[in-house]
Enzyme design. Structure first.
Site, short mmCIF file in Angstrom:
data_model
loop_
_atom_site.label_atom_id
_atom_site.label_comp_id
_atom_site.label_asym_id
_atom_site.label_seq_id
_atom_site.Cartn_x
_atom_site.Cartn_y
_atom_site.Cartn_z
N HIS A 185 0.33 -41.14 17.94
CA HIS A 185 1.17 -40.84 18.91
C HIS A 185 1.02 -41.69 20.50
O HIS A 185 1.87 -41.87 21.14
CB HIS A 185 1.35 -39.45 19.17
N GLN A 232 4.39 -35.98 23.81
CA GLN A 232 5.63 -34.97 22.79
C GLN A 232 6.03 -33.80 23.56
O GLN A 232 7.08 -33.08 23.43
CB GLN A 232 4.82 -34.24 21.70
N GLY A 244 -1.02 -29.82 15.65
CA GLY A 244 -1.27 -30.86 16.67
C GLY A 244 -0.27 -31.35 17.59
O GLY A 244 0.84 -31.13 17.38
N CYS A 249 6.43 -34.19 11.61
CA CYS A 249 6.11 -34.45 12.99
C CYS A 249 7.02 -33.64 13.89
O CYS A 249 8.26 -33.67 13.31
CB CYS A 249 6.17 -35.88 13.69
N LEU A 250 6.49 -32.86 14.74
CA LEU A 250 7.60 -32.07 15.43
C LEU A 250 8.46 -32.66 16.28
O LEU A 250 9.42 -32.26 16.70
CB LEU A 250 6.63 -31.24 16.66
N HIS A 278 -2.82 -38.96 13.26
CA HIS A 278 -1.45 -38.97 13.68
C HIS A 278 -1.39 -38.65 15.11
O HIS A 278 -0.61 -39.27 15.62
CB HIS A 278 -0.75 -37.50 12.76
N GLU A 279 -2.03 -37.88 15.70
CA GLU A 279 -2.34 -37.66 17.32
C GLU A 279 -2.69 -39.06 18.04
O GLU A 279 -2.01 -39.05 18.98
CB GLU A 279 -2.92 -36.58 17.64
NI NI Z 1 3.77 -35.83 15.59
#
Ligand code: NI
Length: 181
Positions: A145, A53, A48, A99-100, A141-142
């Protein structure tokens, strides 16, 4: 896929830590943004990705993620609104999360094991995505964000510190390779 891979913003970047703006125009630029987000998510091997991001202050996320039956689900949600079951009906899934934007570490984080997101597709059509298993975690999670919240903000102070310490030591190791050439 026509999207362009863009660099992933890292924890500490202001756009990750404040709520994003709602999308008002369902235009070609929005479609391009979603294509870039998908390309960036696949390049980073994420399940995701939220617009902030890749540094864009808009309420959009993309996902490509299996549900609890292992079925792969993929899409984009604009202006998402998260819906969870009533507190007494929730079951928590105590799975691992990463998380990225905090690359490297993972931590256990209990979240409701199902989640629904209401929003719009890139053309402005109302959509609803229902998620179980990893997809339920991903949807939460998204949407977090887009509220300016990272998963580490939901950890205990001690667990958060541990994740950030691991992240920082990995960043310090990686730095020489990040130099041009
Ligand atoms: Ni993330």
């Amino acid at each position: 896929m026509s999207g362009q891979v863009r660099p992933i913003t890292l924890v500490g970047t202001p756009v990750l830590h404040r709520p994003c703006r709602p999308v008002e125009d369902f235009d070609a630029a929005l479609k391009d943004l979603v294509d870039d987000m998908l390309a960036s998510m696949y390049e980073a091997e994420g399940v995701g990705l939220a617009a902030n991001q890749i540094g864009v202050d808009l309420r959009v996320f993309v996902y490509d993620c299996p549900d609890e039956d292992g079925e792969r689900r993929r899409g984009a949600v604009v202006n998402p609104v998260l819906e969870l079951l009533a507190l007494e009906n929730r079951r928590l899934d105590d799975g691992d999360e990463g998380c990225l934007s905090v690359p490297g570490p993972h931590a256990r984080l209990a979240r409701p094991d199902r989640a629904t997101v209401h929003g719009y597709d890139v053309r402005g059509t109302a959509i609803t995505v229902e998620g179980t298993g990893l997809l339920a975690r991903c949807l939460q999670h998204e949407t977090d964000h887009l509220e300016g919240r990272l998963y580490i903000d939901r950890l205990s102070a001690r667990a958060r510190k541990k994740v950030l310490k691991e992240y920082e030591s990995l960043q310090a190791e990686a730095e020489p390779d990040a130099l041009p050439g």
